[in-house]
Design an enzyme around this catalytic site. Structure first.
Site, PDB file in Angstrom:
ATOM      1  N   TYR A   1       0.839  -1.204   0.000  1.00 37.85           N
ATOM      2  CA  TYR A   1       0.000   0.000   0.000  1.00 37.85           C
ATOM      3  C   TYR A   1       0.875   1.257   0.000  1.00 37.85           C
ATOM      4  O   TYR A   1       0.738   2.132  -0.869  1.00 37.85           O
ATOM      5  CB  TYR A   1      -0.922  -0.035   1.223  1.00 37.85           C
ATOM      6  CG  TYR A   1      -1.675   1.229   1.518  1.00 37.85           C
ATOM      7  CD1 TYR A   1      -2.296   1.969   0.508  1.00 37.85           C
ATOM      8  CD2 TYR A   1      -1.783   1.689   2.838  1.00 37.85           C
ATOM      9  CE1 TYR A   1      -3.000   3.133   0.808  1.00 37.85           C
ATOM     10  CE2 TYR A   1      -2.492   2.843   3.139  1.00 37.85           C
ATOM     11  CZ  TYR A   1      -3.089   3.565   2.115  1.00 37.85           C
ATOM     12  OH  TYR A   1      -3.783   4.708   2.407  1.00 37.85           O
TER      13      TYR A   1
ATOM     14  N   LYS B   1       1.551   3.912  -3.198  1.00 38.32           N
ATOM     15  CA  LYS B   1       1.239   5.340  -3.075  1.00 38.32           C
ATOM     16  C   LYS B   1       2.464   6.195  -3.412  1.00 38.32           C
ATOM     17  O   LYS B   1       2.336   7.253  -4.028  1.00 38.32           O
ATOM     18  CB  LYS B   1       0.746   5.650  -1.658  1.00 38.32           C
ATOM     19  CG  LYS B   1      -0.680   5.220  -1.401  1.00 38.32           C
ATOM     20  CD  LYS B   1      -1.661   6.088  -2.188  1.00 38.32           C
ATOM     21  CE  LYS B   1      -3.080   5.908  -1.716  1.00 38.32           C
ATOM     22  NZ  LYS B   1      -4.014   6.793  -2.418  1.00 38.32           N
TER      23      LYS B   1
HETATM   24  N1  LIG Z   1      -9.267   6.357   5.766  1.00 38.91           N
HETATM   25  C1  LIG Z   1      -8.094   6.772   6.274  1.00 38.91           C
HETATM   26  O1  LIG Z   1      -7.909   6.867   7.499  1.00 38.91           O
HETATM   27  C2  LIG Z   1      -6.987   7.118   5.350  1.00 38.91           C
HETATM   28  C3  LIG Z   1      -5.716   7.347   5.903  1.00 38.91           C
HETATM   29  C4  LIG Z   1      -4.679   7.720   5.054  1.00 38.91           C
HETATM   30  C5  LIG Z   1      -4.905   7.877   3.706  1.00 38.91           C
HETATM   31  N2  LIG Z   1      -6.142   7.629   3.195  1.00 38.91           N
HETATM   32  C6  LIG Z   1      -6.341   7.790   1.748  1.00 38.91           C
HETATM   33  O2  LIG Z   1      -7.588   8.421   1.522  1.00 38.91           O
HETATM   34  C7  LIG Z   1      -8.192   7.884   0.347  1.00 38.91           C
HETATM   35  C8  LIG Z   1      -9.602   7.393   0.654  1.00 38.91           C
HETATM   36  O3  LIG Z   1      -9.549   6.405   1.663  1.00 38.91           O
HETATM   37  P1  LIG Z   1     -10.880   5.700   2.184  1.00 38.91           P
HETATM   38  O4  LIG Z   1     -10.604   5.270   3.576  1.00 38.91           O
HETATM   39  O5  LIG Z   1     -12.038   6.553   1.897  1.00 38.91           O
HETATM   40  O6  LIG Z   1     -10.912   4.411   1.245  1.00 38.91           O
HETATM   41  P2  LIG Z   1     -12.136   3.384   1.011  1.00 38.91           P
HETATM   42  O7  LIG Z   1     -13.188   3.592   2.029  1.00 38.91           O
HETATM   43  O8  LIG Z   1     -11.529   2.035   0.869  1.00 38.91           O
HETATM   44  O9  LIG Z   1     -12.741   3.843  -0.396  1.00 38.91           O
HETATM   45  C9  LIG Z   1     -12.027   3.602  -1.576  1.00 38.91           C
HETATM   46  C10 LIG Z   1     -12.737   4.275  -2.715  1.00 38.91           C
HETATM   47  O10 LIG Z   1     -11.977   4.067  -3.924  1.00 38.91           O
HETATM   48  C11 LIG Z   1     -12.858   3.582  -4.934  1.00 38.91           C
HETATM   49  N3  LIG Z   1     -12.097   2.747  -5.872  1.00 38.91           N
HETATM   50  C12 LIG Z   1     -11.253   1.740  -5.583  1.00 38.91           C
HETATM   51  N4  LIG Z   1     -10.772   1.200  -6.714  1.00 38.91           N
HETATM   52  C13 LIG Z   1     -11.326   1.891  -7.746  1.00 38.91           C
HETATM   53  C14 LIG Z   1     -11.242   1.805  -9.150  1.00 38.91           C
HETATM   54  N5  LIG Z   1     -10.483   0.885  -9.749  1.00 38.91           N
HETATM   55  N6  LIG Z   1     -11.943   2.675  -9.882  1.00 38.91           N
HETATM   56  C15 LIG Z   1     -12.739   3.609  -9.303  1.00 38.91           C
HETATM   57  N7  LIG Z   1     -12.864   3.733  -7.972  1.00 38.91           N
HETATM   58  C16 LIG Z   1     -12.181   2.876  -7.211  1.00 38.91           C
HETATM   59  C17 LIG Z   1     -13.924   2.804  -4.177  1.00 38.91           C
HETATM   60  O11 LIG Z   1     -15.043   2.651  -4.999  1.00 38.91           O
HETATM   61  P3  LIG Z   1     -16.100   1.418  -4.832  1.00 38.91           P
HETATM   62  O12 LIG Z   1     -17.130   1.899  -3.843  1.00 38.91           O
HETATM   63  O13 LIG Z   1     -16.642   1.258  -6.198  1.00 38.91           O
HETATM   64  O14 LIG Z   1     -15.305   0.237  -4.345  1.00 38.91           O
HETATM   65  C18 LIG Z   1     -14.157   3.734  -3.000  1.00 38.91           C
HETATM   66  O15 LIG Z   1     -14.983   4.818  -3.378  1.00 38.91           O
HETATM   67  C19 LIG Z   1      -7.254   6.809  -0.177  1.00 38.91           C
HETATM   68  O16 LIG Z   1      -6.456   7.373  -1.196  1.00 38.91           O
HETATM   69  C20 LIG Z   1      -6.397   6.458   1.015  1.00 38.91           C
HETATM   70  O17 LIG Z   1      -5.109   6.034   0.617  1.00 38.91           O
HETATM   71  C21 LIG Z   1      -7.191   7.250   3.982  1.00 38.91           C
END
Ligand SMILES: NC(=O)c1ccc[n+]([C@@H]2O[C@H](COP(=O)([O-])OP(=O)(O)OC[C@H]3O[C@@H](n4cnc5c(N)ncnc54)[C@H](OP(=O)(O)O)[C@@H]3O)[C@@H](O)[C@H]2O)c1
Length: 273
Positions: A133, A137
């Site tokens: 992961y 990134k």
């Molecule tokens: N949550 C945290 O605490 C955290 C911490 C650090 C960084 N981040 C970063 O913040 C961002 C969002 O995180 P999150 O927690 O919201 O992630 P998440 O809940 O796992 O959501 C992932 C999103 O990406 C979409 N996605 C995945 N593969 C795709 C593809 N091939 N084409 C189009 N859409 C796709 C998913 O769509 P579907 O609904 O269709 O699957 C979903 O909307 C990420 O970049 C992550 O690295 C998050």
């Protein structure tokens, strides 16, 4: 009115960011893979980062792209690379072709940093992630930096709030990954993730990587689990590296960010956990 495409709009972060972008006055599109309910005034565009042909309609003519979509809650490393590096490459290519003047703001993660760090991580530190992961990134960040587009990378911390279940997952995560209860993470509430993204969209972060965190002392796994009402046992065992997971957010604050949710404790008091 500025127009914007959000990827990852159905995710934990994106579903809480999207209404705030609408409220901030952006004309929003969302890249979606299925039939999903979106806030009123948002145009859903069916597409997949894996399928370059679907991305033209999503990006055509937008002023900005906020790229959150990613894959990391899986052990399938090939899928992680495909979504995070290759998907970002496809998105960049589409933006270059169909919206070359758009600003592309990408969310990355504190997981890009070396877990053996000896102080809170700075944006200028060399990245040496130990996971697919984190490595995917770093690769995606590099593609964006080399793209010739106007770009911003936001390295997000542990994001929480608004009943998203993230803090509540800590009890299970601690067990699954053997996390020390005193291990601590930089955090930010969804409200402040939106504030950081809005700031990035003003242009003050163009061409920069910026750590995002509320600036309060990092929150221990023990505190997270307790605040979420799913407590874990404490431990007197020494913590191997107390710095792992800490983000220095001096740059973000210098650029004008002030968290509206200063601590997890304030969020608990205000009923927005
Ligand atoms: N949550 C945290 O605490 C955290 C911490 C650090 C960084 N981040 C970063 O913040 C961002 C969002 O995180 P999150 O927690 O919201 O992630 P998440 O809940 O796992 O959501 C992932 C999103 O990406 C979409 N996605 C995945 N593969 C795709 C593809 N091939 N084409 C189009 N859409 C796709 C998913 O769509 P579907 O609904 O269709 O699957 C979903 O909307 C990420 O970049 C992550 O690295 C998050």
């Amino acid at each position: 009115m500025a127009s914007l495409l959000l990827t990852g709009a159905t995710g934990l972060v994106g579903s809480r960011l999207l209404p705030r972008l609408v409220e901030a006055g952006f004309e929003c599109r969302a890249l979606v893979r299925g039939d999903v309910a979106l806030p009123a005034a948002v145009t859903g565009v069916r597409g997949d980062l894996d399928d370059p042909d679907t991305l033209q309609a999503a990006v055509e003519g937008v002023d900005a792209v906020v790229h959150l979509a990613a894959l990391f809650r899986t052990r399938d490393e090939a899928a992680i690379w495909r979504a995070n590096r290759d998907g970002t490459r496809n998105l960049i290519a589409a933006v270059k072709q169909h919206a070359p003047n758009a600003r592309l703001v990408m969310s990355s993660t504190g997981n890009v940093y070396n877990p053996d760090a000896t102080r809170p991580a700075l944006e200028t530190d060399e990245c040496s992630p130990k996971t697919a992961y984190g490595a995917s990134k770093v690769a995606a960040e590099q593609l964006l930096r080399d793209s010739g587009l106007t770009w911003v990378v936001l390295r997000l911390p542990f994001v929480y709030g608004e009943g998203d279940g993230h803090l509540a997952s800590m009890q299970a995560l601690a067990q699954q990954f053997g996390l020390h209860p005193a291990h601590a993470y930089a955090v930010a509430h969804h409200r402040d993730i939106a504030a950081a993204v809005r700031l990035a969209l003003t242009g003050v972060m163009d061409g920069r990587i910026v750590n995002v965190a509320d600036g309060a002392p990092p929150v221990t796994v023990y505190e997270m689990a307790r605040l979420a009402g799913k407590p874990i046992e404490g431990s007197a065992e020494p913590l191997v590296n107390p710095w792992s997971g800490h983000l220095d957010s001096t740059l973000l604050h210098e650029l004008g960010f002030t968290p509206s949710v200063p601590t997890v404790y304030a969020a608990a008091r205000d009923g927005i956990l």
